[in-house]
Write a protein that holds these residues in place. Structure first.
Motif, PDB file in Angstrom:
ATOM      1  N   PRO A 142       0.967  -1.322  -0.011  1.00 40.13           N
ATOM      2  CA  PRO A 142       0.082   0.164  -0.080  1.00 40.13           C
ATOM      3  C   PRO A 142       0.882   1.283   0.154  1.00 40.13           C
ATOM      4  O   PRO A 142       1.878   1.266   0.577  1.00 40.13           O
ATOM      5  CB  PRO A 142      -0.779  -0.242   1.182  1.00 40.13           C
ATOM      6  N   ASN A 225      -1.920  -4.845  -4.552  1.00 39.96           N
ATOM      7  CA  ASN A 225      -2.835  -4.313  -3.346  1.00 39.96           C
ATOM      8  C   ASN A 225      -4.252  -4.678  -3.533  1.00 39.96           C
ATOM      9  O   ASN A 225      -5.022  -4.507  -2.939  1.00 39.96           O
ATOM     10  CB  ASN A 225      -2.514  -2.922  -3.519  1.00 39.96           C
ATOM     11  N   PRO A 227      -7.114  -2.984  -5.134  1.00 41.43           N
ATOM     12  CA  PRO A 227      -7.874  -2.138  -4.516  1.00 41.43           C
ATOM     13  C   PRO A 227      -9.081  -2.285  -4.759  1.00 41.43           C
ATOM     14  O   PRO A 227      -9.502  -2.965  -5.822  1.00 41.43           O
ATOM     15  CB  PRO A 227      -7.350  -0.798  -5.055  1.00 41.43           C
ATOM     16  N   ASP A 234     -10.096   3.119  -0.181  1.00 41.35           N
ATOM     17  CA  ASP A 234      -9.063   1.836  -0.309  1.00 41.35           C
ATOM     18  C   ASP A 234      -8.221   2.307  -1.721  1.00 41.35           C
ATOM     19  O   ASP A 234      -6.917   1.866  -1.435  1.00 41.35           O
ATOM     20  CB  ASP A 234      -9.838   0.869  -0.427  1.00 41.35           C
ATOM     21  N   LYS A 238      -4.099   2.380  -1.126  1.00 38.37           N
ATOM     22  CA  LYS A 238      -3.341   1.495  -1.982  1.00 38.37           C
ATOM     23  C   LYS A 238      -2.306   1.855  -3.165  1.00 38.37           C
ATOM     24  O   LYS A 238      -1.283   1.522  -3.134  1.00 38.37           O
ATOM     25  CB  LYS A 238      -4.166   0.422  -2.309  1.00 38.37           C
TER      26      LYS A 238
END
Length: 353
Positions: A142, A225, A227, A234, A238
């Motif tokens: 992240p 990640n 996302p 979020d 990330k």
């Protein structure tokens, strides 16, 4: 912190329909054929709805340049080293950057905000809202924590609120941060399902080989990640950037106060997508200044439902395209305030034109 953001988004109201109608009626009463000023008339109507007056005037104009560093720079995605962010910061603060020049021409103030530069800056004109010293490498994990992303959005909201308290009537979004086209492309991919090869552009002027590498870095960041496109916080945390989050907050804060926001280019577009995801009604307060030379920018504007006023192949960022559009804003305001009506000029109505 999410509650504080929701309080801001909850205050964003739709444009004022009565002011919009009054603007249309006034435009049709001016000494010209109906619709003959083209998209300037559409802009006049939008500004009336935003500002709740059919003859708006924006005397105090503010370019907000959000600056931050990006950990993904360690992957070699830019033609310039990360140190340039800090070096350019002093150029902005001393008035020597391109946006400073264009802002002076357009009668605007430039506010430079450190929201995440990887270093310390001391200057009397600096607005210090540093959340952290740059992001981490999003290709390895992240970019930042969820709390960091929320803090950066709220910092942008606060910058907007303070500027409006001090008289700002219209904003232009600007930014500085080596590596931020990579983060912005990743945000576009994550939120809108766009493939990296379509979203990523040449940024600071990278060659074909480095562009292919940049695309692969974005692909890796998305894979590492994962996302969530349904959760803009979020996505920001990330694969985003602190200045992207800050500009999203600026847009939301301005919209809640009925202040128009002129969007600049690709990075501003990424921030606008985040703002839209958090508050769809905020797009009513956004004005697209230009289509960037970054290939993903047109896609951003399409997803925002906005049509740019200019297409000059600009890809500098900083708020330069937005500052240029202040001249259109001034033209529209003067037309609405100063142009004669058929009645006042003693000219026969539109049926005889």
């Amino acid at each position: 912190m999410i509650t504080a953001i929701q309080e801001v988004t909850g205050r964003i109201a739709p444009p004022d329909e009565k002011a919009t109608l009054r603007a249309v009626l006034r435009l049709n009463s001016l000494t010209k054929p109906p619709g003959s000023l083209g998209r300037l008339e559409a802009l006049a109507v939008r500004l009336a709805g935003i500002s709740k007056v059919e003859q708006p005037c924006y005397s105090k104009r503010t370019v907000v340049v959000m600056a931050a560093d990006h950990g993904v720079c360690c992957e070699g995605v830019s033609a310039f080293p990360q140190e340039v962010t800090m070096q350019m910061a002093y150029n902005f603060l001393s008035g020597g950057a391109a946006v400073n020049v264009l802002a002076r021409q357009g009668g605007a103030e430039v506010q430079f905000v450190d929201i995440g530069i990887n270093g310390d800056i001391t200057h009397p004109q600096l607005i210090d809202r540093k959340v952290r010293r740059g992001t981490d490498n999003m290709a390895a994990g992240p970019a930042m924590s969820r709390d960091d992303a929320l803090r950066a959005i709220l910092a942008g909201v606060q910058v907007a609120q303070e500027a409006v308290k001090n008289g700002t009537e219209i904003f232009i979004t600007g930014e500085m941060g080596i590596g931020n086209t990579t983060a912005s492309a990743a945000v576009l991919c994550a939120l809108e399902g766009i493939p990296p090869e379509t979203a990523a552009g040449r940024g600071t002027g990278i060659d074909d080989e480095r562009l292919r590498h940049k695309i692969s870095v974005i692909e890796r960041a998305l894979q590492v990640n994962t996302p969530n496109p349904a959760d803009p916080i979020d996505v920001l945390s990330k694969v985003g950037g602190l200045e992207i989050a800050g500009l999203a907050g600026l847009i939301l804060g301005a919209a809640a106060l009925r202040i128009p926001v002129i969007l600049d280019g690709f990075i501003s577009g990424a921030a606008a997508l985040v703002a839209k995801a958090l508050a769809p009604e905020s797009t009513a307060y956004m004005i697209a200044s230009h289509v960037s030379g970054e290939q993903g920018h047109k896609l951003m504007l399409d997803r925002l439902g906005l049509e740019a006023l200019l297409d000059l192949g600009l890809r500098l960022g900083e708020g330069t395209g937005g500052a240029l559009c202040l001249h259109f804003i001034e033209a529209v305001c003067r037309i609405m305030r100063e142009m004669a009506t058929f009645e006042s000029a003693g000219v026969s109505g539109s049926e005889s034109v």
